[in-house]
Scaffold this motif. Structure first.
Motif, PDB file in Angstrom:
ATOM      1  N   SER A   2      56.932  22.014  13.069  1.00 39.28           N
ATOM      2  CA  SER A   2      56.978  22.943  13.331  1.00 39.28           C
ATOM      3  C   SER A   2      56.479  23.805  12.122  1.00 39.28           C
ATOM      4  O   SER A   2      56.057  23.445  12.148  1.00 39.28           O
ATOM      5  CB  SER A   2      58.793  22.608  12.310  1.00 39.28           C
ATOM      6  N   TRP A   3      56.682  25.735  13.677  1.00 37.87           N
ATOM      7  CA  TRP A   3      55.503  26.559  11.935  1.00 37.87           C
ATOM      8  C   TRP A   3      56.453  26.495  11.004  1.00 37.87           C
ATOM      9  O   TRP A   3      55.355  26.902  10.390  1.00 37.87           O
ATOM     10  CB  TRP A   3      55.320  27.935  12.773  1.00 37.87           C
ATOM     11  N   VAL A   4      57.028  26.057  10.966  1.00 38.07           N
ATOM     12  CA  VAL A   4      57.242  25.968   8.711  1.00 38.07           C
ATOM     13  C   VAL A   4      56.138  25.585   8.396  1.00 38.07           C
ATOM     14  O   VAL A   4      56.255  25.986   6.979  1.00 38.07           O
ATOM     15  CB  VAL A   4      58.748  26.087   9.054  1.00 38.07           C
ATOM     16  N   LEU A   5      55.989  24.584   8.727  1.00 37.78           N
ATOM     17  CA  LEU A   5      54.839  24.013   8.043  1.00 37.78           C
ATOM     18  C   LEU A   5      53.754  24.554   7.665  1.00 37.78           C
ATOM     19  O   LEU A   5      52.979  24.751   6.246  1.00 37.78           O
ATOM     20  CB  LEU A   5      54.402  22.613   8.704  1.00 37.78           C
ATOM     21  N   ASN A   6      52.925  25.534   7.960  1.00 39.40           N
ATOM     22  CA  ASN A   6      52.566  27.148   8.194  1.00 39.40           C
ATOM     23  C   ASN A   6      53.479  27.336   7.001  1.00 39.40           C
ATOM     24  O   ASN A   6      51.363  28.522   5.869  1.00 39.40           O
ATOM     25  CB  ASN A   6      52.409  28.138   8.919  1.00 39.40           C
ATOM     26  N   LEU A   7      53.986  27.609   6.226  1.00 36.72           N
ATOM     27  CA  LEU A   7      54.763  28.562   5.502  1.00 36.72           C
ATOM     28  C   LEU A   7      53.962  26.567   3.169  1.00 36.72           C
ATOM     29  O   LEU A   7      54.115  27.721   2.093  1.00 36.72           O
ATOM     30  CB  LEU A   7      55.555  28.027   5.120  1.00 36.72           C
ATOM     31  N   VAL A   8      53.840  26.026   4.267  1.00 38.36           N
ATOM     32  CA  VAL A   8      53.739  24.984   2.917  1.00 38.36           C
ATOM     33  C   VAL A   8      52.240  25.549   2.047  1.00 38.36           C
ATOM     34  O   VAL A   8      51.225  25.715   2.954  1.00 38.36           O
ATOM     35  CB  VAL A   8      53.976  23.202   2.977  1.00 38.36           C
ATOM     36  N   ARG A   9      52.158  25.284   1.390  1.00 38.18           N
ATOM     37  CA  ARG A   9      50.329  25.446   0.552  1.00 38.18           C
ATOM     38  C   ARG A   9      49.284  24.392   1.575  1.00 38.18           C
ATOM     39  O   ARG A   9      49.341  23.690   1.526  1.00 38.18           O
ATOM     40  CB  ARG A   9      50.570  24.720  -0.787  1.00 38.18           C
ATOM     41  N   GLU A  10      48.220  25.806   1.647  1.00 39.37           N
ATOM     42  CA  GLU A  10      47.679  24.310   2.757  1.00 39.37           C
ATOM     43  C   GLU A  10      47.041  23.486   1.832  1.00 39.37           C
ATOM     44  O   GLU A  10      46.936  22.168   2.435  1.00 39.37           O
ATOM     45  CB  GLU A  10      46.180  25.798   2.997  1.00 39.37           C
ATOM     46  N   ASP A  11      46.947  23.518   0.772  1.00 39.46           N
ATOM     47  CA  ASP A  11      46.076  22.650  -0.348  1.00 39.46           C
ATOM     48  C   ASP A  11      47.478  21.136   0.241  1.00 39.46           C
ATOM     49  O   ASP A  11      46.712  19.769  -0.362  1.00 39.46           O
ATOM     50  CB  ASP A  11      45.892  22.556  -1.802  1.00 39.46           C
ATOM     51  N   LEU A  12      48.921  21.463   0.130  1.00 34.16           N
ATOM     52  CA  LEU A  12      50.143  20.083   0.430  1.00 34.16           C
ATOM     53  C   LEU A  12      50.169  19.603   1.448  1.00 34.16           C
ATOM     54  O   LEU A  12      51.006  18.918   2.033  1.00 34.16           O
ATOM     55  CB  LEU A  12      50.815  20.719  -0.913  1.00 34.16           C
ATOM     56  N   ARG A  13      49.931  20.157   2.903  1.00 38.35           N
ATOM     57  CA  ARG A  13      49.847  19.587   3.816  1.00 38.35           C
ATOM     58  C   ARG A  13      49.644  18.359   4.322  1.00 38.35           C
ATOM     59  O   ARG A  13      50.666  18.065   5.001  1.00 38.35           O
ATOM     60  CB  ARG A  13      49.492  21.057   4.841  1.00 38.35           C
ATOM     61  N   GLY A  14      48.386  18.075   4.333  1.00 39.43           N
ATOM     62  CA  GLY A  14      48.720  16.210   4.281  1.00 39.43           C
ATOM     63  C   GLY A  14      48.037  15.760   2.987  1.00 39.43           C
ATOM     64  O   GLY A  14      48.207  14.766   3.217  1.00 39.43           O
ATOM     65  N   PHE A  15      49.431  16.219   2.153  1.00 42.73           N
ATOM     66  CA  PHE A  15      49.021  15.841   0.762  1.00 42.73           C
ATOM     67  C   PHE A  15      49.915  13.988   1.141  1.00 42.73           C
ATOM     68  O   PHE A  15      51.563  14.244   1.312  1.00 42.73           O
ATOM     69  CB  PHE A  15      49.700  16.678  -0.042  1.00 42.73           C
ATOM     70  N   ALA A  16      49.507  12.823   0.601  1.00 41.38           N
ATOM     71  CA  ALA A  16      50.723  11.350   1.106  1.00 41.38           C
ATOM     72  C   ALA A  16      51.298  11.402  -0.393  1.00 41.38           C
ATOM     73  O   ALA A  16      52.193  10.957   0.036  1.00 41.38           O
ATOM     74  CB  ALA A  16      49.933  10.720   1.196  1.00 41.38           C
ATOM     75  N   GLY A  17      51.230  12.139  -1.380  1.00 32.35           N
ATOM     76  CA  GLY A  17      51.844  11.618  -2.951  1.00 32.35           C
ATOM     77  C   GLY A  17      51.633  10.926  -3.952  1.00 32.35           C
ATOM     78  O   GLY A  17      50.353   9.871  -3.065  1.00 32.35           O
ATOM     79  N   TYR A  18      52.479   9.712  -4.062  1.00 28.32           N
ATOM     80  CA  TYR A  18      52.234   9.031  -5.043  1.00 28.32           C
ATOM     81  C   TYR A  18      52.675   7.786  -4.338  1.00 28.32           C
ATOM     82  O   TYR A  18      53.132   7.457  -3.550  1.00 28.32           O
ATOM     83  CB  TYR A  18      53.196   8.658  -6.260  1.00 28.32           C
ATOM     84  N   SER A  19      51.846   6.386  -4.221  1.00 26.82           N
ATOM     85  CA  SER A  19      51.842   5.442  -3.612  1.00 26.82           C
ATOM     86  C   SER A  19      52.573   4.677  -4.482  1.00 26.82           C
ATOM     87  O   SER A  19      51.922   3.426  -4.750  1.00 26.82           O
ATOM     88  CB  SER A  19      50.311   5.230  -2.825  1.00 26.82           C
ATOM     89  N   SER A  20      54.145   5.066  -3.993  1.00 26.20           N
ATOM     90  CA  SER A  20      54.774   3.525  -5.314  1.00 26.20           C
ATOM     91  C   SER A  20      54.951   1.944  -4.516  1.00 26.20           C
ATOM     92  O   SER A  20      55.032   1.905  -3.796  1.00 26.20           O
ATOM     93  CB  SER A  20      55.572   3.855  -5.278  1.00 26.20           C
ATOM     94  N   ALA A  21      55.204   1.417  -6.136  1.00 24.68           N
ATOM     95  CA  ALA A  21      55.651   0.288  -4.529  1.00 24.68           C
ATOM     96  C   ALA A  21      56.876   0.405  -3.788  1.00 24.68           C
ATOM     97  O   ALA A  21      56.842  -0.851  -3.129  1.00 24.68           O
ATOM     98  CB  ALA A  21      56.031  -0.420  -5.891  1.00 24.68           C
TER      99      ALA A  21
END
Ligand code: PMP
Length: 360
Positions: A2-21
């Motif tokens: 979706s085009w709305v992903l362009n609204l996400v901060r560029e540095d966070l678009r591919g961010f996987a977050g914390y890999s919890s157990a």
């Protein structure tokens, strides 16, 4: 995508977050991967709180999706809708660069989250056109068209003014915002309104997001359960920006119970009682000599202007009735916001306000 992903901060678009157990897709019957205790706490009779909860409790997610008539993958559960406001601002707004639009005196948390993120804040104040507070549509559209804002926060019905945003107006705003910014409609109080939810337009407008909470009509404020409903791709990104285990297990368990058919039946009865009481209180307040103006409300509160708001506030307090003092909010320096309580509690409000008239 979706085009709305362009609204996400560029540095966070591919961010996987914390890999919890709990995110790891593994199975077994001996769980030694999260440094939990294998034993229950002495105070924990049955809930097995020694184990971390599901990051997004599946049963609750499905129940909420069913209730709001959306797909489960369009929904992110959080620690109240407050947390979801904060995640949206953090994930979309580059500090000191992107802007958030809000409509004062409407709900202060949008501005608080913007401030914490050092996002710019654009005020589009509501206009008090005598009978009701309305959006300044022209100003809002020109701010959207200027292209500097990432998120427009709207609230329908609005806190503290009580008014719903007309559907045709929301549509014009959504159309203007296409390819430009997110439009977040906070529906914390929609259960008390006659207007239906805007969620039915989610598939048409990927830049629409809707906030819901179990804190109001559902009577679960202390459980801290809210959700954001939006484009499924955006939800995936936001999920990676959230704390690893945001929903405590006892809270999600009671929320599932609180959305059962039997509980919903009772909730509906209480909503209906609240709406009747709102009508009664509106009429009694309108006749009260201490009252300058009462605003019609689609929510579980009423905004009231007084000739002497301090006297009204003190008289209520001295009768043990605590209402929300909103006098510090823009345009509301003579106003109090009164939540609709039980019929007996509402009687106490009227008695206290009648007492000022006698004293005057
Ligand atoms: N939105 C609005 C308009 C509210 O008034 C409130 C609570 N006062 C919230 C969101 C936050 O609700 P929650 O308890 O889900 O964090």
């Amino acid at each position: 995508m979706s085009w709305v992903l362009n609204l996400v901060r560029e540095d966070l678009r591919g961010f996987a977050g914390y890999s919890s157990a709990r995110k790891a897709k593994v199975t077994g019957d001996v769980w030694l991967n999260a440094n939990e205790s294998p034993w229950l706490n002495a105070a924990d009779a049955a809930q097995a709180l020694n184990r971390y909860p599901e990051p997004q409790p599946q049963a609750l997610r499905e129940r909420m999706a069913q209730l709001y008539q959306v797909n489960a993958d369009q929904l992110l559960i959080g620690r109240g809708s407050d947390e979801l406001i904060d995640i949206l601002v953090r994930a979309l707004c580059n500090p000191a660069q992107d802007a958030v639009v809000h409509t004062p005196p409407v709900f202060g948390m949008y501005a608080v989250s913007a401030r914490l993120q050092n996002a710019k804040l654009i005020d589009v104040p509501l206009v008090d056109n005598d009978n009701e507070f309305a959006l300044d549509e022209q100003m809002l559209l020109s701010v959207i068209q200027a292209g500097t804002c990432k998120i427009v926060f709207l609230c329908s019905p609005a806190n503290p003014t009580g008014r719903s945003i007309p559907r045709d107006q929301l549509l014009r705003i959504l159309q203007a915002a296409a390819q430009r910014c997110m439009v977040v409609v906070d529906e914390a109080y929609i259960d008390f309104a006659d207007q239906t939810s805007i969620t039915e337009l989610l598939n048409q407008y990927p830049h629409l997001a809707v906030l819901k909470t179990l804190s109001k009509a559902h009577g679960l404020a202390a459980a801290r359960i809210g959700c954001l409903i939006a484009d499924a791709d955006l939800i995936k990104v936001l999920r990676n920006c959230q704390a690893p285990y945001p929903v405590p297990k006892p809270c999600s368990a009671i929320a599932v119970e609180g959305l059962s058919a039997a509980a919903l039946e009772e909730t509906r009865e209480r909503i209906s009682l609240t709406k009747n009481e709102r009508k009664r209180l509106y009429s009694l307040l309108s006749q009260n000599k201490a009252v300058r103006k009462v605003y019609t409300s689609d929510a579980n509160f009423i905004l009231v202007r007084f000739y002497d708001a301090e006297a009204a506030f003190q008289s209520l307090l001295s009768n043990g009735v605590v209402v929300r003092d909103v006098r510090a909010m823009p345009q509301l320096n003579d106003a109090l916001r009164i939540t609709i309580g039980t019929p007996e509690e509402n009687d106490r409000v009227i008695e206290a306000l009648n007492a000022i008239r006698v004293a005057a």
